[in-house]
Every structure is written in C-alpha cells, then in structure tokens.
Design a protein around this motif. Structure first.
Motif, PDB file in Angstrom:
ATOM      1  N   ASP A  41       0.651  -1.401   0.065  1.00  0.00           N
ATOM      2  CA  ASP A  41       0.078  -0.169   0.077  1.00  0.00           C
ATOM      3  C   ASP A  41       0.957   1.200  -0.156  1.00  0.00           C
ATOM      4  OD1 ASP A  41      -2.331  -1.489   0.128  1.00  0.00           O
ATOM      5  OD2 ASP A  41      -2.273  -1.823   2.172  1.00  0.00           O
ATOM      6  N   SER A  43       1.140   4.813  -0.989  1.00  0.00           N
ATOM      7  CA  SER A  43       0.435   6.020  -1.400  1.00  0.00           C
ATOM      8  C   SER A  43       1.201   6.885  -2.281  1.00  0.00           C
ATOM      9  CB  SER A  43      -0.098   6.499  -0.020  1.00  0.00           C
ATOM     10  OG  SER A  43       0.647   7.267   0.487  1.00  0.00           O
ATOM     11  N   THR A  44       2.428   7.447  -1.900  1.00  0.00           N
ATOM     12  CA  THR A  44       2.987   8.280  -3.017  1.00  0.00           C
ATOM     13  C   THR A  44       4.512   7.792  -2.704  1.00  0.00           C
ATOM     14  OG1 THR A  44       3.555   9.898  -1.126  1.00  0.00           O
ATOM     15  CG2 THR A  44       1.570  10.258  -2.447  1.00  0.00           C
ATOM     16  N   GLY A  66       0.600   9.149  -9.053  1.00  0.00           N
ATOM     17  CA  GLY A  66      -0.311   8.026  -9.818  1.00  0.00           C
ATOM     18  C   GLY A  66      -0.014   6.629  -9.437  1.00  0.00           C
ATOM     19  N   GLN A  67      -0.935   5.573  -9.582  1.00  0.00           N
ATOM     20  CA  GLN A  67      -0.767   4.395  -9.137  1.00  0.00           C
ATOM     21  C   GLN A  67       0.260   3.753 -10.348  1.00  0.00           C
ATOM     22  OE1 GLN A  67      -0.886   2.428  -6.403  1.00  0.00           O
ATOM     23  NE2 GLN A  67      -1.497   4.637  -5.526  1.00  0.00           N
ATOM     24  N   ASN A  69       2.416   4.936 -12.044  1.00  0.00           N
ATOM     25  CA  ASN A  69       4.042   5.157 -11.792  1.00  0.00           C
ATOM     26  C   ASN A  69       4.270   4.693 -10.675  1.00  0.00           C
ATOM     27  OD1 ASN A  69       4.531   6.605 -14.261  1.00  0.00           O
ATOM     28  ND2 ASN A  69       3.986   8.447 -13.628  1.00  0.00           N
ATOM     29  N   ILE A  70       3.564   4.671  -9.894  1.00  0.00           N
ATOM     30  CA  ILE A  70       3.989   3.960  -8.582  1.00  0.00           C
ATOM     31  C   ILE A  70       4.331   2.347  -8.487  1.00  0.00           C
ATOM     32  CG2 ILE A  70       3.293   3.078  -6.254  1.00  0.00           C
ATOM     33  CD1 ILE A  70       1.837   6.078  -5.746  1.00  0.00           C
ATOM     34  N   GLY A  71       3.491   1.971  -9.419  1.00  0.00           N
ATOM     35  CA  GLY A  71       3.759   0.429  -9.649  1.00  0.00           C
ATOM     36  C   GLY A  71       4.972   0.258 -10.505  1.00  0.00           C
ATOM     37  N   TYR A 104       3.745   5.300   2.813  1.00  0.00           N
ATOM     38  CA  TYR A 104       2.341   4.484   3.159  1.00  0.00           C
ATOM     39  C   TYR A 104       1.395   4.694   3.489  1.00  0.00           C
ATOM     40  CZ  TYR A 104       6.663   1.335   2.356  1.00  0.00           C
ATOM     41  OH  TYR A 104       7.647   0.707   1.797  1.00  0.00           O
ATOM     42  N   ASN A 105       0.194   4.149   3.003  1.00  0.00           N
ATOM     43  CA  ASN A 105      -1.182   4.830   3.366  1.00  0.00           C
ATOM     44  C   ASN A 105      -1.301   4.853   4.954  1.00  0.00           C
ATOM     45  OD1 ASN A 105      -2.201   4.870   0.687  1.00  0.00           O
ATOM     46  ND2 ASN A 105      -2.674   2.794   0.560  1.00  0.00           N
TER      47      ASN A 105
END
Length: 169
Positions: A41, A43-44, A66-67, A69-71, A104-105
C-alpha cells in the motif's frame, strides 16, 4: 604401458578430478542474491536525483502520485538483486545517486538511497542503514521512465528533505 599413454591417462584423471571438485564446490562460492522487501500500500513516492552533470550541485525531485507510476517504481525496486558479497563492484565511477522515498497509506515512510556505480551495479543504502551491493538491470532508466517534470532543489534543501524521509531527527 608407453609413457605417452600414461601421460594421457594422468591428464584425463586430473581433468576429471578437477571437474568433480568444481561441480561439487561451485554452488558454495556463488554470490547469493536477495531482493528488497517493501511494505504494501504505497500511497506516494518521491524520487530525488543528483547527477554530477547537474549544474551547481543541484538535485532534481519528482513527486509521484499516480498508481501506474508507483507500480513501475515498486516493480523496479523489487528487481534489485542484492549481492551478498563483501567486496565492492569493479567500477565505482558512476556519478549519480537516486533516493526513492516511499510513503505508505498508514502514515509510515522509508527511503532507499542508490548509488549507481557503472552499468547495472549499484550500492544500495536501504532503510536499515546497512549498505549492500546490488545488480539493478533497469535502474539507470527509472528516472526517465517516470514521465513527470522534475523540480530543481538545492543541496541543503535536499539534505533536509532526505533526513525527513529517513525519519531522522
């Protein structure tokens, strides 16, 4: 038996013995590799880069929200293979560093500082603080894979932000 035949038999025996010794002991001398372990998780992510070719010692920063790019970043971090070997890479003349700060979240954070030393070789300073050597096949292209404009920050601001990312007082 002729001396030439004795020589050939001895040579064959030595080669066979050498092969057996190498095949039995070789696995014990290979470098063992492991990958980093990340929390779930994210988040950024904030990427910081410092390259010797940047003017005036400045740093660049990319804020990744953006998820997709995070991925990409998480997958790339997981592709680093830590080499459990005490000696440094052959080439320590890389010239640039990237810091990857993960948020993290649940509110925690951690950062990885990576020194590029040449080709795919890196020195990784994980959150634990114990540096290790590694192989990162696509590491040098990660900065360019993230298609977000970079903000220029000065060295002192970078040092302060890095300490905050590492949760150091």
């Amino acid at each position: 038996m002729k001396p030439r035949k004795k020589f050939v038999i001895c040579l064959f025996g030595l080669c066979l013995a050498g092969f057996l010794i190498i095949s039995v002991y070789f696995p014990f001398f290979q470098f063992q590799t492991t990958s980093p372990v990340l929390h779930a998780d994210v988040s950024t992510i904030t990427l910081y880069a410092h390259n010797v070719s940047f003017p005036d010692g400045e740093y660049q920063k990319k804020e990744v929200l953006g998820q997709a790019n995070i991925g990409i970043i998480v997958d790339e971090l997981l592709s680093i293979q830590y080499v459990n070997h005490p000696s440094p890479p052959d080439d320590l003349g890389g010239g640039w560093t990237m810091i990857i700060a993960l948020y993290y979240n649940e509110g925690s954070s951690e950062s990885y500082e990576i020194l590029f030393t040449g080709s795919e070789k890196v020195i990784v300073y994980p959150p634990s603080g114990d540096s290790t050597y590694g192989i990162w096949p696509n590491g040098e292209t990660l900065w360019d894979q993230i298609d977000i404009s970079a903000e220029i920050i000065d060295g002192e601001e970078m040092r302060i932000r890095h300490l905050e990312c590492a949760n150091i007082e």
